[in-house]
Each structure stands twice: as structure tokens, then as C-alpha cells.
Design an enzyme around this catalytic site. Structure first.
Site, PDB file in Angstrom:
ATOM      1  N   ASP A 170       0.807  -1.212   0.000  1.00 19.44           N
ATOM      2  CA  ASP A 170       0.000   0.000   0.000  1.00 19.44           C
ATOM      3  C   ASP A 170       0.841   1.263   0.000  1.00 19.44           C
ATOM      4  O   ASP A 170       0.435   2.283  -0.550  1.00 19.44           O
ATOM      5  CB  ASP A 170      -0.916   0.037   1.229  1.00 19.44           C
ATOM      6  CG  ASP A 170      -1.929  -1.086   1.252  1.00 19.44           C
ATOM      7  OD1 ASP A 170      -1.981  -1.865   0.280  1.00 19.44           O
ATOM      8  OD2 ASP A 170      -2.663  -1.191   2.252  1.00 19.44           O
ATOM      9  N   ASP A 254      -2.476   5.563  -2.843  1.00 24.72           N
ATOM     10  CA  ASP A 254      -1.856   4.376  -2.270  1.00 24.72           C
ATOM     11  C   ASP A 254      -1.126   3.663  -3.397  1.00 24.72           C
ATOM     12  O   ASP A 254      -1.649   3.565  -4.522  1.00 24.72           O
ATOM     13  CB  ASP A 254      -2.900   3.433  -1.669  1.00 24.72           C
ATOM     14  CG  ASP A 254      -3.413   3.894  -0.312  1.00 24.72           C
ATOM     15  OD1 ASP A 254      -3.100   5.026   0.088  1.00 24.72           O
ATOM     16  OD2 ASP A 254      -4.146   3.116   0.335  1.00 24.72           O
ATOM     17  N   HIS A 303      -7.509  -0.188  -4.153  1.00 27.83           N
ATOM     18  CA  HIS A 303      -6.402  -1.078  -4.484  1.00 27.83           C
ATOM     19  C   HIS A 303      -6.793  -2.016  -5.629  1.00 27.83           C
ATOM     20  O   HIS A 303      -7.828  -2.656  -5.613  1.00 27.83           O
ATOM     21  CB  HIS A 303      -5.896  -1.846  -3.266  1.00 27.83           C
ATOM     22  CG  HIS A 303      -5.471  -0.950  -2.158  1.00 27.83           C
ATOM     23  ND1 HIS A 303      -5.307  -1.374  -0.860  1.00 27.83           N
ATOM     24  CD2 HIS A 303      -5.171   0.389  -2.153  1.00 27.83           C
ATOM     25  CE1 HIS A 303      -4.939  -0.356  -0.092  1.00 27.83           C
ATOM     26  NE2 HIS A 303      -4.851   0.720  -0.864  1.00 27.83           N
ATOM     27  N   ASP A 305      -5.159  -4.732  -6.926  1.00 22.34           N
ATOM     28  CA  ASP A 305      -4.619  -6.082  -7.061  1.00 22.34           C
ATOM     29  C   ASP A 305      -5.525  -7.212  -6.597  1.00 22.34           C
ATOM     30  O   ASP A 305      -5.126  -8.379  -6.656  1.00 22.34           O
ATOM     31  CB  ASP A 305      -3.254  -6.190  -6.376  1.00 22.34           C
ATOM     32  CG  ASP A 305      -3.240  -5.646  -4.961  1.00 22.34           C
ATOM     33  OD1 ASP A 305      -4.290  -5.173  -4.493  1.00 22.34           O
ATOM     34  OD2 ASP A 305      -2.167  -5.688  -4.325  1.00 22.34           O
ATOM     35  N   ARG A 322     -16.009  -7.520 -10.811  1.00 24.59           N
ATOM     36  CA  ARG A 322     -15.612  -6.130 -11.044  1.00 24.59           C
ATOM     37  C   ARG A 322     -14.972  -6.024 -12.425  1.00 24.59           C
ATOM     38  O   ARG A 322     -13.766  -5.781 -12.545  1.00 24.59           O
ATOM     39  CB  ARG A 322     -14.625  -5.660  -9.979  1.00 24.59           C
ATOM     40  CG  ARG A 322     -15.071  -5.886  -8.548  1.00 24.59           C
ATOM     41  CD  ARG A 322     -13.928  -5.655  -7.589  1.00 24.59           C
ATOM     42  NE  ARG A 322     -14.201  -6.178  -6.258  1.00 24.59           N
ATOM     43  CZ  ARG A 322     -13.268  -6.445  -5.359  1.00 24.59           C
ATOM     44  NH1 ARG A 322     -11.986  -6.254  -5.657  1.00 24.59           N
ATOM     45  NH2 ARG A 322     -13.594  -6.915  -4.175  1.00 24.59           N
ATOM     46  N   SER A 354     -11.714  -5.764   3.623  1.00 30.43           N
ATOM     47  CA  SER A 354     -11.576  -6.278   2.260  1.00 30.43           C
ATOM     48  C   SER A 354     -12.736  -7.192   1.916  1.00 30.43           C
ATOM     49  O   SER A 354     -13.634  -7.426   2.728  1.00 30.43           O
ATOM     50  CB  SER A 354     -10.257  -7.043   2.119  1.00 30.43           C
ATOM     51  OG  SER A 354     -10.231  -8.113   3.051  1.00 30.43           O
ATOM     52  N   SER A 355     -12.691  -7.736   0.705  1.00 26.60           N
ATOM     53  CA  SER A 355     -13.687  -8.695   0.255  1.00 26.60           C
ATOM     54  C   SER A 355     -13.063 -10.079   0.179  1.00 26.60           C
ATOM     55  O   SER A 355     -11.865 -10.261   0.401  1.00 26.60           O
ATOM     56  CB  SER A 355     -14.206  -8.298  -1.132  1.00 26.60           C
ATOM     57  OG  SER A 355     -13.240  -8.611  -2.130  1.00 26.60           O
ATOM     58  N   CYS A 407      -0.684  -7.983  -1.164  1.00 29.03           N
ATOM     59  CA  CYS A 407      -0.774  -6.835  -0.257  1.00 29.03           C
ATOM     60  C   CYS A 407       0.255  -6.899   0.863  1.00 29.03           C
ATOM     61  O   CYS A 407       0.836  -5.880   1.246  1.00 29.03           O
ATOM     62  CB  CYS A 407      -2.164  -6.767   0.365  1.00 29.03           C
ATOM     63  SG  CYS A 407      -3.503  -6.429  -0.786  1.00 29.03           S
TER      64      CYS A 407
END
Length: 423
Positions: A170, A254, A303, A305, A322, A354-355, A407
Site C-alpha cells: 500500500d 496508495d 487497491h 490487485d 468487477r 476487504s472482500s 498486499c
């Protein structure tokens, strides 16, 4: 060339030029238009002898510790984050815009306190095992300094407690022999760079370039204090309109909103990265590198990635939930688009930041080796079909802090050279 197609992508490209220009004002309209034009001028300027000195295309200093141009060359050295002393960030508007509603009570109750002790203990153990496995694979592992993130600090514009040093991706971005410190956008991450300074100073003494992007004030003007986020539908509409919680008051970004493919670097406008931040990076890296803006059908972009992860030359993982608005342009460029399978992480597992799609947030050790979560069998099988060997590590509890393998790491040195994959 993909640059021409990607950034002049029909009506979307035209709409983007009009929108960005209107949002940023006439003084910045010019750079938006230039970004959406052919690279002929950039190519010509790269031949200019005036640009000969001190460019990333020149040979690196002998034994330079920093050298990485993409996400897949053979990995030699990496920074791995720390979960120790991680704190729940205060529930400010920028945190609210980047988290799911079901976790808001958790932030309201625990903001400024440490994350649950037992959970952190498990996460620390998982990351230690990850470091051990990387070392066994021949990779040098560096770690940030331990810091107590519960310490409250105050600037002329705000006060906050810290977050963590868990996600070096990040805050740090390596481009060639240069390591760039991102300015960040969360107030709780304002002083996160301190955990990495001893490592970066060591790299600098040994020949690496070191750049710190302009530090934002993070004054109230950087954030839309009335950002409406009552539903996923609201977020979809706002993202489609190019509206985010961060304004264009000052540059912010970021590093994890950028992903590298040699001379071409792809970036997204997100809740933490604004157009001014992308433009700063574009100017800083020109003419050796070309920064492209791409976008996704994502109600909560933060983000790139776990949405669009380039894992090899001409090979990209694209999140089916997405989809990339410019994906056809990659297909026309001859790239292979791989749709990863649905993650298998249980619904009751806490993902505070996050997901579930951290399953695709993988770390490539080289073109034929990937570090992947031990629980994510479907994506393991996908990689095996691609001829890529999987190195299985369990970081399920570490996922809860907001990141997967990509990450949790910053690749400092990969064995390779600067190439263009889109010409």
C-alpha cells in the site's frame, strides 16, 4: 499500441476526458487530454539526449538492492509486513467509505484500540510461516520495524491514532531501481512510513533511488464530508460518475492502486487515489514509463490487485464481479484474460477491510510459481491448469486485516530487465 487504444477507448475515453477535465478545472485539462493521446510525443522525447542522464533505463549501480519492473520476474528480495500492534482506525469518513456496513459497529466500538488479541496472534503466526516459506524458496525477506500504532498524534489539520505496517504494497512501490513512498489517504496511515525507514535508508546507502511523494495535509478539504454511501447501489452510481470520498484538493494515492507491466503501469482512480495523485506519478515516471488509467465496475474501489492482477507477460487475472471497462483493449493486444473462480472463504470469517476476492491477491515468485492460500482449492486448480506450480500457505487470519499475499509484500528485487509488453 495499447496505450492509444486503452486511453482513447471510444465513448468511455471521451467521457473520461470530459469528466476529469471538468472536475479538475481548466489548468489540468491539458494533461488529461495528453494522457488520452498517442504516445508518439513520449516516444520522441525518450530519444532526446537531454533525458539521457539519471533514467531508469540506464544500467543499475553494481549490486543495487532494488530492481523490479513487473509482477512476475524471478523474486529475489521482498518486504513482508507485520501484524504486531495493529490498531483499528478511527471511524472517519474515509474509513467509512472503504468498509462494508456490517463492520461499521466494529469500527465505532474499537476505533483507536488494538485489533482482537487472539486474532492478531494467529495472523502473526501465519505471516511468520509465510516468511519462512519464502526464505526456503530462496527469497531474502525484510521486515518493517515494530511500532506501537495506538499512539495518538496531532497535526495542524487533524488528530488520529495509527493503523499498522501490515501491507507494504500500500505504501511502497518499486519501479526499476527506485523505491517510491506513497503519500496515502487515510489519516490513520499518515505516519506509516516510519516503520519502513530503516530498510529504505539501507537500500539508499547501497545505491537505490529513494523518492517520497508529496505528503498531503489530509485537511478536511481532501474528503467529501457528505459522501453518500447508504447502499451498494449508491456506491455503484457514484463510482460510475467518477465520484469518490477523496477530492482533488491535493494529490493522494496508495501504491496498491498501481500495477506494473514493464514500461506500462496501470492505475485506477479509487477511494484513496485521486487523479492528481495519478498525474504526479505519471509526470514523475515519464518518459521511461507510461501510466494508464483504467476503471472497473466496482462500488468500492480501493487497491487494484484484488480486481486486476497481472501475473505474467500477457496474462492477467480479472475479477468477474468487477469487470474492467477497458478489457477488450487488452484482448486486442493479444493478452490472455483469466477469470478466477469464486472464493471459498466462509461468510462468517471477519474481513474488516476487504472482500473475499483476496483469493486472487497472489504473489508470483516467477512465471511458474505462485504463492496462494492453502484453503483456496479452486484457484489452486486454476493455476495448475495454467502450468503454474502453487506454493500453499494459510493466511486466512491475516486476510482479516485487509490483504492477501500481494498486499502483505513489496517485491524489492526481481531478476529481470525493463521491457515493453504492449508495443
Amino acid at each position: 499500441m495499447l496505450r492509444v487504444r486503452c486511453l482513447r477507448g471510444g465513448s468511455r475515453g471521451a467521457e473520461a476526458v470530459h469528466y476529469i477535465g471538468s472536475r479538475l478545472g481548466g489548468s489540468l485539462t491539458g494533461w488529461v487530454q495528453r494522457t488520452f493521446q498517442s504516445t508518439q510525443a513520449a516516444t520522441a522525447s525518450s530519444r532526446n539526449s537531454c533525458a539521457a542522464e539519471d533514467k531508469a533505463t540506464h544500467p543499475l549501480p553494481k549490486d543495487c538492492p532494488v530492481s523490479s519492473y513487473n509482477e512476475w520476474d524471478p523474486l529475489e528480495e521482498v518486504i513482508v509486513g507485520r501484524a504486531e500492534n495493529a490498531c483499528v482506525p478511527p471511524f472517519t469518513v474515509e474509513v467509512k467509505a472503504n468498509t462494508y456496513e456490517k463492520y461499521w459497529p466494529f469500527y465505532q466500538k474499537n476505533g483507536g484500540l488494538y485489533f482482537p488479541k487472539d486474532h492478531l496472534k494467529k495472523a502473526v503466526a501465519e505471516v511468520e510461516e509465510m516468511c519462512n516459506i519464502l526464505s526456503m524458496e530462496g527469497v531474502t525477506v525484510r521486515r518493517p520495524d515494530p511500532i506501537d500504532w495506538s499512539l495518538k498524534y496531532k497535526t495542524p489539520d487533524f488528530e488520529s491514532t495509527g493503523l499498522y505496517s501490515a501491507m507494504p504494497r500500500d505504501i511502497l512501490m518499486v519501479v526499476g531501481n527506485e523505491i517510491i513512498e506513497a503519500p496515502m489517504a487515510w489519516r490513520s496511515r499518515f505516519f506509516e512510513y516510519r516503520a519502513y525507514r530503516s530498510i529504505i535508508k539501507d537500500y539508499f546507502h547501497r545505491g537505490a533511488k529513494w523518492t517520497t511523494a508529496p505528503k498531503p495535509t489530509m485537511a478536511d478539504e481532501l474528503y467529501d464530508q457528505n459522501y453518500p454511501i447508504h447502499s451498494v447501489e449508491d456506491r455503484h452510481k457514484l463510482a460510475a460518475q467518477g465520484k469518490f470520498v477523496t477530492t482533488e484538493f491535493e494529490p493522494c494515492f496508495d501504491a496498491a492502486d498501481f500495477i506494473r507491466a514493464g514500461r506500462d503501469i496501470f492505475a485506477q482512480r479509487s477511494q484513496v487515489t485521486n487523479y492528481l495523485g495519478i498525474e504526479w506519478m505519471r509526470r514523475h515516471l515519464a518518459p521511461d514509463y507510461r501510466v494508464h488509467i483504467i476503471s472497473f465496475k466496482d462500488p468500492n474501489p480501493m487497491h487494484i490487485d484484488a480486481t486486476f492482477n497481472i501475473i505474467g507477460p500477457g496474462l492477467v487475472l480479472s475479477n468477474p464481479d468487477r469487470p474492467c471497462h477497458q478489457i477488450d483493449l487488452f484482448k486486442k493486444a493479444g493478452w490472455t484474460i483469466v477469470t478466477p473462480p469464486t472464493p471459498v472463504i466462509p461468510d462468517d470469517h471477519p474481513l474488516w477491510m476487504s472482500s473475499k476476492w483476496l483469493s486472487m491477491n497472489v504473489l508470483m515468485l516467477d512465471e511458474k510459481r505462485v504463492m496462494v492460500d492453502a484453503n483456496e482449492v479452486p484457484i489452486q486448480k486454476m493455476f495448475e491448469k495454467l502450468g503454474i506450480s502453487t506454493i500453499k500457505v494459510n493466511i486466512r487470519n491475516a486476510n482479516s486485516l485487509g490483504g492477501g499475499f500481494h498486499c502483505w509484500t513489496c517485491d524489492v528485487r526481481r531478476r529481470g530487465t525493463l521491457q515493453s509488453y504492449f508495443d
